[in-house]
Motif scaffolding. Structure first.
Motif, mmCIF file in Angstrom:
data_model
loop_
_atom_site.group_PDB
_atom_site.id
_atom_site.type_symbol
_atom_site.label_atom_id
_atom_site.label_comp_id
_atom_site.label_asym_id
_atom_site.label_seq_id
_atom_site.Cartn_x
_atom_site.Cartn_y
_atom_site.Cartn_z
ATOM 1 N N PHE A 117 0.839 -1.187 0.000
ATOM 2 C CA PHE A 117 0.000 0.000 0.000
ATOM 3 C C PHE A 117 0.881 1.246 0.000
ATOM 4 C CE2 PHE A 117 -3.013 -2.973 2.160
ATOM 5 C CZ PHE A 117 -3.918 -3.031 1.113
ATOM 6 N N ARG A 118 0.470 2.230 -0.772
ATOM 7 C CA ARG A 118 1.186 3.501 -0.813
ATOM 8 C C ARG A 118 0.384 4.605 -0.121
ATOM 9 N NH1 ARG A 118 1.603 1.594 -6.126
ATOM 10 N NH2 ARG A 118 0.136 3.172 -6.819
ATOM 11 N N ARG A 119 -0.878 4.323 0.154
ATOM 12 C CA ARG A 119 -1.769 5.323 0.751
ATOM 13 C C ARG A 119 -2.649 4.624 1.775
ATOM 14 N NH1 ARG A 119 -7.051 7.655 -1.406
ATOM 15 N NH2 ARG A 119 -7.183 9.712 -0.458
ATOM 16 N N PHE A 120 -2.900 5.325 2.866
ATOM 17 C CA PHE A 120 -3.784 4.833 3.916
ATOM 18 C C PHE A 120 -4.896 5.857 4.088
ATOM 19 C CE2 PHE A 120 -2.256 1.994 7.696
ATOM 20 C CZ PHE A 120 -2.988 0.938 7.204
ATOM 21 N N VAL A 121 -6.136 5.414 4.234
ATOM 22 C CA VAL A 121 -7.260 6.293 4.519
ATOM 23 C C VAL A 121 -8.026 5.755 5.721
ATOM 24 C CG1 VAL A 121 -7.497 7.107 2.136
ATOM 25 C CG2 VAL A 121 -8.802 5.103 2.878
ATOM 26 N N LEU A 122 -8.789 6.640 6.341
ATOM 27 C CA LEU A 122 -9.619 6.235 7.473
ATOM 28 C C LEU A 122 -10.743 7.226 7.652
ATOM 29 C CD1 LEU A 122 -9.093 8.108 10.288
ATOM 30 C CD2 LEU A 122 -6.818 7.167 9.890
ATOM 31 N N GLU A 123 -11.781 6.758 8.316
ATOM 32 C CA GLU A 123 -12.910 7.607 8.696
ATOM 33 C C GLU A 123 -13.004 7.621 10.213
ATOM 34 O OE1 GLU A 123 -16.733 7.113 6.200
ATOM 35 O OE2 GLU A 123 -15.830 5.116 6.388
ATOM 36 N N THR A 124 -13.366 8.760 10.753
ATOM 37 C CA THR A 124 -13.671 8.882 12.172
ATOM 38 C C THR A 124 -14.698 10.001 12.291
ATOM 39 O OG1 THR A 124 -12.704 8.994 14.393
ATOM 40 C CG2 THR A 124 -11.776 10.476 12.719
ATOM 41 N N GLY B 253 -7.009 13.421 17.283
ATOM 42 C CA GLY B 253 -5.715 13.867 17.805
ATOM 43 C C GLY B 253 -4.602 12.867 17.513
ATOM 44 N N LEU B 254 -4.888 11.595 17.699
ATOM 45 C CA LEU B 254 -3.895 10.559 17.412
ATOM 46 C C LEU B 254 -3.507 10.569 15.944
ATOM 47 C CD1 LEU B 254 -2.255 7.949 18.122
ATOM 48 C CD2 LEU B 254 -4.330 6.684 17.496
ATOM 49 N N TYR B 255 -4.510 10.541 15.083
ATOM 50 C CA TYR B 255 -4.220 10.460 13.655
ATOM 51 C C TYR B 255 -3.441 11.675 13.165
ATOM 52 C CZ TYR B 255 -7.561 6.616 13.875
ATOM 53 O OH TYR B 255 -8.208 5.448 14.199
ATOM 54 N N THR B 256 -3.822 12.864 13.594
ATOM 55 C CA THR B 256 -3.083 14.045 13.142
ATOM 56 C C THR B 256 -1.659 14.043 13.708
ATOM 57 O OG1 THR B 256 -4.075 15.417 14.886
ATOM 58 C CG2 THR B 256 -5.136 15.452 12.719
ATOM 59 N N ALA B 257 -1.481 13.595 14.942
ATOM 60 C CA ALA B 257 -0.135 13.498 15.528
ATOM 61 C C ALA B 257 0.735 12.504 14.759
ATOM 62 C CB ALA B 257 -0.224 13.097 16.998
ATOM 63 N N LEU B 258 0.114 11.508 14.138
ATOM 64 C CA LEU B 258 0.855 10.500 13.373
ATOM 65 C C LEU B 258 1.030 10.878 11.905
ATOM 66 C CD1 LEU B 258 -0.684 7.224 14.875
ATOM 67 C CD2 LEU B 258 1.557 8.245 15.362
ATOM 68 N N GLY B 259 0.644 12.102 11.557
ATOM 69 C CA GLY B 259 0.879 12.585 10.201
ATOM 70 C C GLY B 259 -0.261 12.396 9.221
ATOM 71 N N TYR B 260 -1.425 12.003 9.702
ATOM 72 C CA TYR B 260 -2.591 11.889 8.816
ATOM 73 C C TYR B 260 -3.154 13.278 8.579
ATOM 74 C CZ TYR B 260 -2.411 6.866 9.282
ATOM 75 O OH TYR B 260 -1.994 5.563 9.213
ATOM 76 N N GLU B 261 -3.566 13.523 7.354
ATOM 77 C CA GLU B 261 -4.096 14.829 6.988
ATOM 78 C C GLU B 261 -5.541 14.707 6.537
ATOM 79 O OE1 GLU B 261 -1.405 16.261 3.999
ATOM 80 O OE2 GLU B 261 0.139 16.709 5.486
ATOM 81 N N PRO B 262 -6.349 15.750 6.770
ATOM 82 C CA PRO B 262 -7.745 15.705 6.309
ATOM 83 C C PRO B 262 -7.805 15.499 4.796
ATOM 84 C CG PRO B 262 -7.407 17.545 7.803
ATOM 85 C CD PRO B 262 -6.041 16.990 7.482
ATOM 86 N N ILE B 263 -8.733 14.661 4.363
ATOM 87 C CA ILE B 263 -8.986 14.423 2.943
ATOM 88 C C ILE B 263 -10.480 14.584 2.698
ATOM 89 C CG2 ILE B 263 -7.004 12.874 2.622
ATOM 90 C CD1 ILE B 263 -9.025 10.496 2.723
ATOM 91 N N ARG C 115 -15.277 12.734 9.641
ATOM 92 C CA ARG C 115 -13.981 13.249 9.210
ATOM 93 C C ARG C 115 -13.213 12.107 8.548
ATOM 94 N NH1 ARG C 115 -16.630 16.922 10.182
ATOM 95 N NH2 ARG C 115 -16.257 18.691 11.546
ATOM 96 N N SER C 116 -12.561 12.431 7.440
ATOM 97 C CA SER C 116 -11.726 11.459 6.725
ATOM 98 C C SER C 116 -10.291 11.965 6.730
ATOM 99 C CB SER C 116 -12.202 11.286 5.285
ATOM 100 O OG SER C 116 -13.497 10.731 5.252
ATOM 101 N N PHE C 117 -9.369 11.027 6.848
ATOM 102 C CA PHE C 117 -7.954 11.358 6.876
ATOM 103 C C PHE C 117 -7.202 10.412 5.954
ATOM 104 C CE2 PHE C 117 -9.607 13.017 10.800
ATOM 105 C CZ PHE C 117 -8.928 14.211 10.967
ATOM 106 N N GLY C 118 -6.053 10.876 5.475
ATOM 107 C CA GLY C 118 -5.209 10.059 4.635
ATOM 108 C C GLY C 118 -3.752 10.295 4.934
ATOM 109 N N LYS C 119 -2.935 9.329 4.516
ATOM 110 C CA LYS C 119 -1.499 9.434 4.724
ATOM 111 C C LYS C 119 -0.814 8.641 3.620
ATOM 112 C CE LYS C 119 2.043 8.494 8.213
ATOM 113 N NZ LYS C 119 2.246 8.011 9.612
ATOM 114 N N HIS C 120 0.236 9.216 3.067
ATOM 115 C CA HIS C 120 1.066 8.482 2.115
ATOM 116 C C HIS C 120 2.068 7.672 2.912
ATOM 117 C CE1 HIS C 120 -0.594 10.247 -1.503
ATOM 118 N NE2 HIS C 120 -0.636 11.394 -0.835
ATOM 119 N N LEU C 121 2.159 6.399 2.590
ATOM 120 C CA LEU C 121 3.063 5.513 3.344
ATOM 121 C C LEU C 121 4.443 5.467 2.722
ATOM 122 C CD1 LEU C 121 0.587 2.581 4.012
ATOM 123 C CD2 LEU C 121 1.280 4.397 5.568
#
Length: 177
Positions: free
Chosen positions: A132-139, A148-158, A171-177
């Motif tokens: 995987f090159r990209r990770f997404v999540l919903e909260t 707070g956890l996700y943003t501290a780990l480098g996830y950005e709003p998408i 809220r949805s967040f994503g991160k390039h791995l």
């Protein structure tokens, strides 16, 4: 079925022997923790919509448990959503090599001890190994500690995606791995 020990047992943040183990999606402890997660979401958001979500086990790449002194304390999974409908209603799909975090959850009595960070490190590691090159999540807004956890780990709003796309409290967040 035996578990695949991904991280040796040790002393975790806040004390107690901590181990992170890879288990099948259907593992009884994982099922129990996911049910607890859904129940908590129902209490926070005032409904049981998440209880009706069906996750195809064939899309799940990995599921992990965190145990403290042998007792299940946290869980989380990675699933492949590459080229699947992103729920935005425009016929759009998730890009290739996209993984989604599902049901990352720590029991209340184990929170604040770094277990979620430990779990997230394992989930990201296995996602990279799976290609995987990209990770997404919903909260949601009723889960400020998760945001707070996700943003501290480098996830950005998408852009909002999934079942709750367009909901004010999603809220949805994503991160390039």
């Amino acid at each position: 079925m035996s578990v695949d020990l991904q991280r040796p047992a040790g002393t975790g943040p806040g004390g107690g022997a901590v181990e992170v183990v890879r288990v099948p999606w259907e593992d009884a402890d994982a099922v129990t923790l996911r049910a607890e997660a859904v129940a908590e979401l129902g209490r926070r958001y005032g409904g049981d919509d998440d209880a009706h979500e069906v996750i195809d086990p064939g899309t799940v790449v990995a599921t992990f448990l965190v145990r403290v002194d042998g007792v299940p304390a946290a869980c989380g999974s990675v699933r492949d959503v590459s080229a699947t409908d992103d729920g935005r209603g425009r016929g759009t799909v998730h890009p290739a090599a996209t993984g989604e975090l599902k049901r990352v959850f720590v029991l209340p009595e184990h929170r604040g001890r770094g277990l979620a960070r430990l779990l997230m490190a394992e989930l990201e590691r296995v996602a990279r190994q799976a290609g995987f090159r990209r990770f997404v999540l919903e909260t949601g807004t009723a889960q400020p500690e998760a945001i707070g956890l996700y943003t501290a780990l480098g996830y950005e709003p998408i852009e909002s995606y999934g079942k709750y796309a367009g909901y004010d409290d999603q809220r949805s967040f994503g991160k390039h791995l």
